[in-house]
Design an enzyme around this catalytic site. Structure first.
Site, PDB file in Angstrom:
ATOM      1  N   ARG B 149       3.799   0.577   6.624  1.00 60.61           N
ATOM      2  CA  ARG B 149       4.426   1.906   6.614  1.00 60.61           C
ATOM      3  C   ARG B 149       5.115   2.267   7.917  1.00 60.61           C
ATOM      4  O   ARG B 149       5.775   3.290   7.980  1.00 60.61           O
ATOM      5  CB  ARG B 149       3.376   2.958   6.249  1.00 60.61           C
ATOM      6  CG  ARG B 149       2.684   2.624   4.943  1.00 60.61           C
ATOM      7  CD  ARG B 149       2.344   3.826   4.117  1.00 60.61           C
ATOM      8  NE  ARG B 149       1.905   3.376   2.817  1.00 60.61           N
ATOM      9  CZ  ARG B 149       0.624   3.235   2.455  1.00 60.61           C
ATOM     10  NH1 ARG B 149      -0.329   3.585   3.290  1.00 60.61           N
ATOM     11  NH2 ARG B 149       0.317   2.797   1.270  1.00 60.61           N
ATOM     12  N   GLY B 209      -9.264  -0.813   2.523  1.00 60.12           N
ATOM     13  CA  GLY B 209     -10.207  -1.700   1.840  1.00 60.12           C
ATOM     14  C   GLY B 209     -11.240  -0.945   1.020  1.00 60.12           C
ATOM     15  O   GLY B 209     -12.285  -1.497   0.679  1.00 60.12           O
ATOM     16  N   ASP B 320     -11.954   8.498  -7.213  1.00 59.40           N
ATOM     17  CA  ASP B 320     -11.031   7.830  -6.294  1.00 59.40           C
ATOM     18  C   ASP B 320     -10.033   8.812  -5.679  1.00 59.40           C
ATOM     19  O   ASP B 320      -8.857   8.510  -5.552  1.00 59.40           O
ATOM     20  CB  ASP B 320     -10.293   6.679  -6.997  1.00 59.40           C
ATOM     21  CG  ASP B 320      -9.520   5.788  -6.024  1.00 59.40           C
ATOM     22  OD1 ASP B 320      -9.803   5.860  -4.805  1.00 59.40           O
ATOM     23  OD2 ASP B 320      -8.640   5.033  -6.466  1.00 59.40           O
TER      24      ASP B 320
END
Lengths: 273, 553
Positions: B149, B209, B320
């Site tokens: 990014r 991760g 999530d």
């Protein structure tokens, strides 16, 4: 990536042909297998193994059950954007799709994993082959005659523009699916076959297939097969129609006729040879 | 819209818009810029005062406050319709680009997947140099694409995260590698994609991760040597406060990754960093408890890495909904007082206003469709969950979607309009729970989701939200869903993009459309703006091409 694994002679020959056909350099063991048309891991047990692999590695993007997620397309329709054969699916899984999030599947410990994924994906549409009762030749006459199917659908390069290509429909849909499609067409209309009706600010009204729609504009194939592209700011009205343009054949065709038509459609399968 | 600043905006634009000049660009009589070399070392002082040189873009989010706001005014609401392509840079690697370039005195630094930096002349897009960090071909235990990014700059050095969880320092003048340190073990599911943040003489960086059972952390490295100065784990270890918010040993594989870039307040000397989902993502049964400090913002002393305060947005998350948004710092009025605020449109579909000095919760309201909690948060800002919204074996449909009401793509805040601009998504997901064993380096998510309806049934919108009320002032609907960041400018424009390749400019006060163009591929990055030789540019990556626009002439 080039792997220097020793290979049987037959595979090497196949590999040379594959490289020539693909015009690419540096074939890997994976590429060589991928030239073989028959999926060597296609048992129900392979399907289950493929499902486990899919859940773990693919479902984040494609959704559990492969019905599509926010980034990966629905893989249960039997039609794949980047592949039509098992070999093609193998290739997409191992090589990925450039310029997308679809990366090469490198967690595969062997080609077996990839073939099992292919088996699983194939099982999501059509299912295992079954015997059907109808007469396909009578079904074909209905398709071309009384059913007027070819006025909208294309098959082997001939037919209309306003419905899905049915050339390989028997590979994607089970006889039960096909019956449902014929008697209850609104049950499952993919967005690619939604329709749109718009009224331009000059009063022109256009109805037809919604080919593509975004924030600013919409493109339509009208019922006379004219192509239109409108800026939404120029439209006085617009309506998305998510039902099917296909009539229900319940009552239009007898049970026997439906069976014949299904037998014909179910026989239109992908030639993997 | 009747706010006083609307009037102020009109008054300001009654006079010709003044172009801001930077070092090396003093106009001579007749308007000819002086000839000066490009690039000057970026001191910590320059980073602290980056708003005083709006012709540059010195950090990932434009300034330490992460407002993604450009002080440039040459392009404004009345001339945005004339924006014209100046140049395009085709990235060589055909992965979708998520980069935000930096611009330092006429030199642009762009990153390319998986871990490559390219230095360009910001006026023409022509290349100075290219550095490609070698990545193991077979490495693939990372989530969500091979991305990078952007970079950070200090002095004449650039700092970049790499997909294989390294941090590298490069010579900003020629791309030479100066140091390369392994931040964590890539084969255990650690990866790095976000731009680092330089504070003082340290390079602050997070880790990704959260789908691989990692234990998250924020790290600081000595910019000169690459030595690690401190590490703050985002999950407390045994004996530390908060470890008891994880059942059993679940803390050890609990995720709470830190996969986007943080913000910094030089006055308070506080660093702010968002943390990601607890792991496994969807199976909360194996990690009962609040799961600190997942889905939270951490306020950190950058000198020693000590945690000063935290605010957890989603205790015991099972959907999530990472809190890895960019923390936006705004100095504004709240309840009649000047306050140091933090604005946070969270992935869980609530918009939060916090006091960034203390972490005090000030306000929270939904800004996107949500069905998992009552619309009113409790007094301390915690969600009041609606029963029956957890993932299930059969699947349970809840809003927002897995992707969230928003995600990592940057929102923007304009101090001129005092509005927050966020790309919001009104989606839903059918969430499933699964049993899953932890295997090092393998995915560890405990379930998943599917989208119940075709994607065309869901929409996004750019929403302008008032920090004082949490109310929406205007919205600009986008179809289909958008995953683009947002830029606002002192020309009172808001720039963003769409997944079908459009890039557009809106009036920051009203949301009215001022300009758009089809760039042909998904905008999955955030725009930025800069000026060279008196000309303002706006850049955005779409697909794998970086496009740069300016006014004609």
């Amino acid at each position: 990536m080039t792997r220097e694994a020793p290979l049987p002679k037959a595979l090497l020959l196949l590999g040379v042909a594959g490289v020539l056909m693909a015009g690419s350099l540096g074939g890997s063991a994976t590429d060589l297998w991928a030239q073989d048309d028959a999926n060597p891991f296609a048992t129900p047990m392979d399907r289950r193994a493929g499902e486990t692999l899919f859940d773990r590695h693919c479902s984040r993007c494609h959704g559990l059950g492969a019905t599509g997620g926010e980034t990966g397309p629905d893989l249960t329709t039997g039609q794949f954007r980047h592949a039509s054969t098992d070999t093609g699916l193998f290739s997409v899984i191992t090589r990925g799709v450039p310029d997308t999030e679809m990366r090469p599947f490198r967690r595969a410990s062997s080609d077996q994993d990839v073939w099992q994924l292919v088996t699983y994906l194939r099982s999501l549409s059509g299912g295992p082959r079954v015997e059907v009762p109808g007469d396909p030749s009578r079904g074909e006459r209905l398709y071309r005659g009384k059913g007027e199917c070819s006025s909208c659908h294309i098959m082997d390069g001939e037919g209309g523009r306003h419905g899905p290509d049915l050339s390989e429909i028997g590979s994607r849909r089970s006889p039960t699916d096909l019956r449902s499609d014929l008697v209850d067409p609104d049950e499952r209309v993919q967005p690619a076959w939604w329709r749109m009706r718009v009224v331009h600010r000059d009063g022109t009204t256009v109805s037809g297939l919604r080919m593509n729609e975004g924030t600013y504009s919409v493109r339509i194939l009208d019922d006379d097969s004219n192509l239109w592209s409108f800026m939404k700011r120029d439209l006085a009205e617009r309506e998305r129609i998510e039902t099917s343009s296909m009539p229900s054949y319940a009552g239009e065709l007898s049970d026997g006729e439906l069976e014949d038509l299904i037998a014909f459609l179910y026989g239109l399968t992908r030639d993997e040879g | 819209m009747t706010k006083w600043y609307a009037l102020l905006g009109l008054l300001l634009f009654a006079a010709p818009a003044a172009a801001v000049q930077g070092p090396g660009e003093d106009p001579r009589p007749g308007g000819t810029p002086a000839i000066a070399p490009s690039f000057n070392p970026v001191t910590a002082e320059r980073l602290n005062n980056s708003d005083s040189e709006p012709h540059n873009w010195l950090t990932y989010s434009g300034n330490y406050a992460s407002q993604r706001y450009s002080g440039l005014t040459q392009i404004h609401t009345r001339n945005a319709g004339e924006l014209t392509l100046q140049w395009a840079h085709q990235l060589r690697i055909l992965d979708r680009s998520e980069t935000t370039p930096l611009v330092v005195d006429g030199v642009m630094y762009v990153t390319e997947a998986p871990a490559t930096v390219i230095a360009l002349d910001a006026r023409t897009g022509s290349r100075y140099w290219r550095y490609a960090h070698g990545i193991e071909e077979d490495l693939d235990n990372f989530c969500c694409g091979r991305n990078n990014r952007g970079v950070a700059v200090l002095g004449d050095r650039l700092f970049m995260s790499t997909l294989d969880a390294h941090l590298v320092a490069l010579d900003a003048r020629n791309g030479n590698l100066l140091w390369d340190v392994e931040v964590a073990d890539a084969h255990s599911g650690y990866s790095k994609t976000a731009a680092p943040l330089v504070v003082g003489d340290k390079v602050i960086t997070g880790i990704a991760g959260g789908e691989f059972g990692i234990r998250g952390f924020v790290d600081a490295y000595d910019a000169k040597t690459g030595e690690r100065v401190w590490r703050l784990y985002t999950i407390p270890g045994p004996g530390e406060p908060g470890n008891d918010t994880w059942a059993g040993d679940s803390w050890a594989t609990g995720g709470a990754a830190t996969w986007s870039t943080g913000s910094y307040d030089p006055e308070l000397n506080l660093l702010y960093w968002g943390t990601g989902n607890p792991g496994p993502d969807w199976n909360g049964d194996v990690r009962l408890g609040d799961n600190l400090y997942s889905d939270a913002v951490l306020a950190i002393n950058p000198d020693n890495g000590e945690l000063q305060w935290y605010f957890q947005f989603t205790p015991h998350d099972v959907h999530d909904w990472d809190a890895t948004q960019i923390p936006i710092l705004a100095d504004s009025r709240f309840d009649g007082q000047d306050r140091k605020l933090m604005l946070w449109p969270n992935r869980n579909a609530f918009f939060y206003v916090l006091d960034r000095e203390t972490g005090e919760f000030l306000l929270g309201k939904p800004y996107a469709k949500q069905t998992w909690a009552k619309d009113e948060l409790d007094e301390s800002g915690h969600p009041v969950r609606i029963p029956g919204t957890f993932p299930s074996v059969e699947g349970n449909t809840v809003s927002p979607s897995i992707g969230g009401g928003s995600n990592w793509w940057s929102p923007s805040y304009s101090p001129r309009t005092d509005l927050l601009y966020v790309n919001a998504y009104d989606g839903e997901t059918k969430y499933f729970i699964r049993d899953e064993e932890y295997v090092a380096g393998e995915r560890f998510t405990g379930g998943g989701g599917e989208t119940p309806l075709p994607a065309d049934k869901y929409v996004s919108a750019i929403r302008a939200i008032s920090p004082q009320t949490g109310d929406m002032e205007w919205e600009y609907p986008i179809q289909p869903r958008s995953t683009s960041g947002v830029l606002s400018t002192a020309g009172d424009l808001v720039f963003s993009g769409t997944v079908d390749g459009f890039f557009f400019a809106l009036d920051a006060l009203t949301g009215e459309e001022r300009w758009y163009i089809n760039l042909g591929s998904r905008v999955h990055s955030a725009p930025m703006s800069y000026m060279v030789d008196g000309k303002q540019y706006v850049s955005v990556a779409a697909g794998n091409v970086l496009f740069t626009f300016a006014l004609p002439g």
